[in-house]
Design a protein around this motif. Structure first.
Motif, short mmCIF file in Angstrom:
data_model
loop_
_atom_site.label_atom_id
_atom_site.label_comp_id
_atom_site.label_asym_id
_atom_site.label_seq_id
_atom_site.Cartn_x
_atom_site.Cartn_y
_atom_site.Cartn_z
N CYS A 1 -0.96 83.07 29.68
CA CYS A 1 -0.42 82.08 30.61
C CYS A 1 -0.86 82.45 32.02
O CYS A 1 -1.30 83.57 32.28
CB CYS A 1 1.11 82.00 30.51
SG CYS A 1 1.94 83.55 30.91
N ARG A 2 -0.71 81.48 32.91
CA ARG A 2 -1.12 81.66 34.30
C ARG A 2 -0.40 82.84 34.97
O ARG A 2 -0.94 83.52 35.82
CB ARG A 2 -0.84 80.37 35.06
CG ARG A 2 -1.08 80.42 36.55
CD ARG A 2 -0.71 79.11 37.21
NE ARG A 2 -0.66 79.23 38.64
CZ ARG A 2 0.40 79.69 39.31
NH1 ARG A 2 1.47 80.07 38.67
NH2 ARG A 2 0.37 79.76 40.63
N ALA B 1 8.56 85.87 27.22
CA ALA B 1 7.85 84.75 26.60
C ALA B 1 7.12 83.88 27.64
O ALA B 1 7.64 83.68 28.74
CB ALA B 1 8.83 83.89 25.80
N PRO B 2 5.91 83.43 27.32
CA PRO B 2 5.17 83.57 26.05
C PRO B 2 4.42 84.88 25.89
O PRO B 2 3.73 85.08 24.89
CB PRO B 2 4.20 82.40 26.09
CG PRO B 2 3.89 82.22 27.53
CD PRO B 2 5.18 82.53 28.26
N GLY B 3 4.49 85.78 26.88
CA GLY B 3 3.95 87.12 26.69
C GLY B 3 2.80 87.54 27.58
O GLY B 3 2.17 88.56 27.32
N GLY B 4 2.52 86.78 28.64
CA GLY B 4 1.41 87.13 29.51
C GLY B 4 1.55 88.50 30.15
O GLY B 4 0.61 89.31 30.14
N SER C 1 -1.19 84.44 43.57
CA SER C 1 -0.78 83.84 42.30
C SER C 1 0.66 83.34 42.33
O SER C 1 1.10 82.70 41.37
CB SER C 1 -0.95 84.86 41.17
OG SER C 1 -2.28 85.34 41.09
N ASN C 2 1.42 83.69 43.36
CA ASN C 2 2.80 83.20 43.50
C ASN C 2 2.82 81.74 43.91
O ASN C 2 1.92 81.26 44.61
CB ASN C 2 3.57 83.99 44.56
CG ASN C 2 4.06 85.34 44.08
OD1 ASN C 2 4.03 86.30 44.84
ND2 ASN C 2 4.50 85.43 42.84
#
Length: 428
Positions: free
Chosen positions: A228-229, A279-282, A415-416
């Protein structure tokens, strides 16, 4: 605005999304001050531009291409904040005039301005060609210099003016019957890049750079195995924190933020990490594969991506953080071990909740001394950047007061999201 200074000194222009401008300024200042780099200077930042979504940072760099390449290699996360890079090494000047797109204005003035711009840019390219031809001529020759072919790729900011500028310049070349083999505008196979950048309502910074000195193209679209991002947040947080706090980890010999590899850890003990709200686990995948963590507890009642749940060093505790604490403590006690790194990007609606959960775990006694933490503080109310900074500092102060947190960094990562801040540090 000092047009003379810009025409004289600005040889690199960064186009950034408006929401990233402040972050870019902060980072460049840290890069210059903390790394002792004197190879770049911010001349001007323009938040409001002719583009509603983009801002500009005008720089004076000793070597623009080397500077950009160094940033990309060492601080790849900066690509999250960059849209485009313009290099201007030759023939810098300020072109005055308006370039409203004809289809928008429908005025004869706009038509006249495009014609003026075409002539101005043609003169710029012809002067470049003359200078290059003279430089290539044998000094002993008395013959007129042979014209050096120039094929220019034209880059215009804002992008809505690109077609009009290129079309006008190409039409002028045809009208003057200038052979393509001598002088051409081309998107490929170019010898130079011609940049036309609007810096004011009636002013453009114009300049040229040889193709070999142009900075690399900003390319954020690439094959990725990210779950995920959000994975990029943790990667950036680790990298920036390591740059800021290398001395601390060397001094105490314990490395909770180390990259994967033969990095020393606390003698004999595995480095155990917890990803709360996994979750989803990045973040779990990043910890398991790209850091020196030996084992990761992923706490979340939701499902993990199969590529994460199948990792041999990941344990999924499919429950809430409150439910997981007694079980985590029991498991660690049985193993005679403790947590060396706690990370959390969980979605919470109350700003203090992220730190509340961390403090709950700390009170359970699951952390080893000098453990590290990475917490995303999600400010879901308001729009002011200074307010988000203030709320994040309040939470960082709680950590310092309640668990003796030290070497704490509050970051607004590229990335925030706008209302997110990332707090990174260590506990006593």
């Amino acid at each position: 605005m000092d047009y003379h200074l810009l025409a004289t000194c600005a040889n690199l222009v960064l186009q950034v999304h408006r929401s990233h401008l402040e972050r870019m300024e902060r980072f460049l200042k840290v890069y210059r001050d903390d790394e002792g780099r004197g190879d770049v200077e911010i001349l001007l930042t323009l938040k409001s531009t002719a583009s509603k979504s983009c801002s500009l940072v005008l720089l004076r760099a000793t070597d623009g291409k080397a500077f950009v390449e160094r940033l990309v290699v060492r601080h790849g996360f900066i690509l999250q904040g960059l849209n485009k890079i313009y290099a201007i090494t030759n023939e810098r000047s300020i072109m005055r005039g308006s370039l409203a797109p004809v289809e928008e204005s429908g005025s004869s003035t706009a038509m006249a301005d495009v014609a003026f711009t075409s002539k101005y840019l043609l003169k710029t390219l012809q002067k470049l060609q003359r200078d290059a031809s003279r430089a290539a001529q044998d000094g002993r020759s008395t013959a007129p210099p042979r014209k050096i072919p120039v094929a220019a790729k034209v880059e215009v900011f804002p992008a809505k003016l690109q077609r009009g500028v290129v079309s006008g310049l190409a039409a002028l070349l045809d009208a003057k019957s200038i052979p393509v083999r001598e002088l051409d505008v081309s998107p490929a196979g170019q010898t130079h890049t011609l940049s036309v950048i609007q810096i004011d309502s009636d002013a453009f910074l114009v300049g040229v750079a040889p193709a070999e000195l142009s900075p690399p193209v900003v390319d954020r679209v690439h094959a990725s195995t990210d779950v995920c991002r959000a994975e990029r947040k943790l990667s950036e947080a680790f990298e920036r924190y390591r740059c800021d706090n290398t001395r601390s980890e060397v001094d105490d010999g314990y490395h909770p933020f180390s990259a994967a590899g033969p990095t020393p850890k606390r003698s004999g003990d595995p480095l155990i990490a917890v990803d709360c709200g996994a979750a989803p686990g990045g973040w779990t995948k990043f910890l398991a594969e790209r850091t020196s963590c030996d084992e990761v507890y992923a706490i979340d009642p939701g499902e993990l991506d199969e590529s994460v749940s199948s990792l041999p060093n990941v344990q999924h505790m499919k429950m809430t953080a409150k439910e997981a604490m007694p079980k985590l403590r029991e498991d660690l006690t049985r193993r005679n071990d403790k947590v060396g790194l706690w990370v959390s990007d969980m979605c919470v609606h109350d700003i203090p909740k992220q730190v509340d959960t961390f403090l709950m775990a700390y009170q359970k006694g699951v952390f080893q001394p000098r453990a590290g933490f990475v917490l995303t503080i999600k400010c879901n109310v308001g729009h002011a950047s200074w307010r988000f900074d203030s709320w994040a500092k309040e939470q960082a102060d709680r950590l310092a007061r309640d668990v003796g947190a030290y070497d704490v960094s509050i970051m607004h990562l590229f990335s925030n999201r706008i209302g997110e801040r990332t707090v990174v540090g260590r506990v006593k």
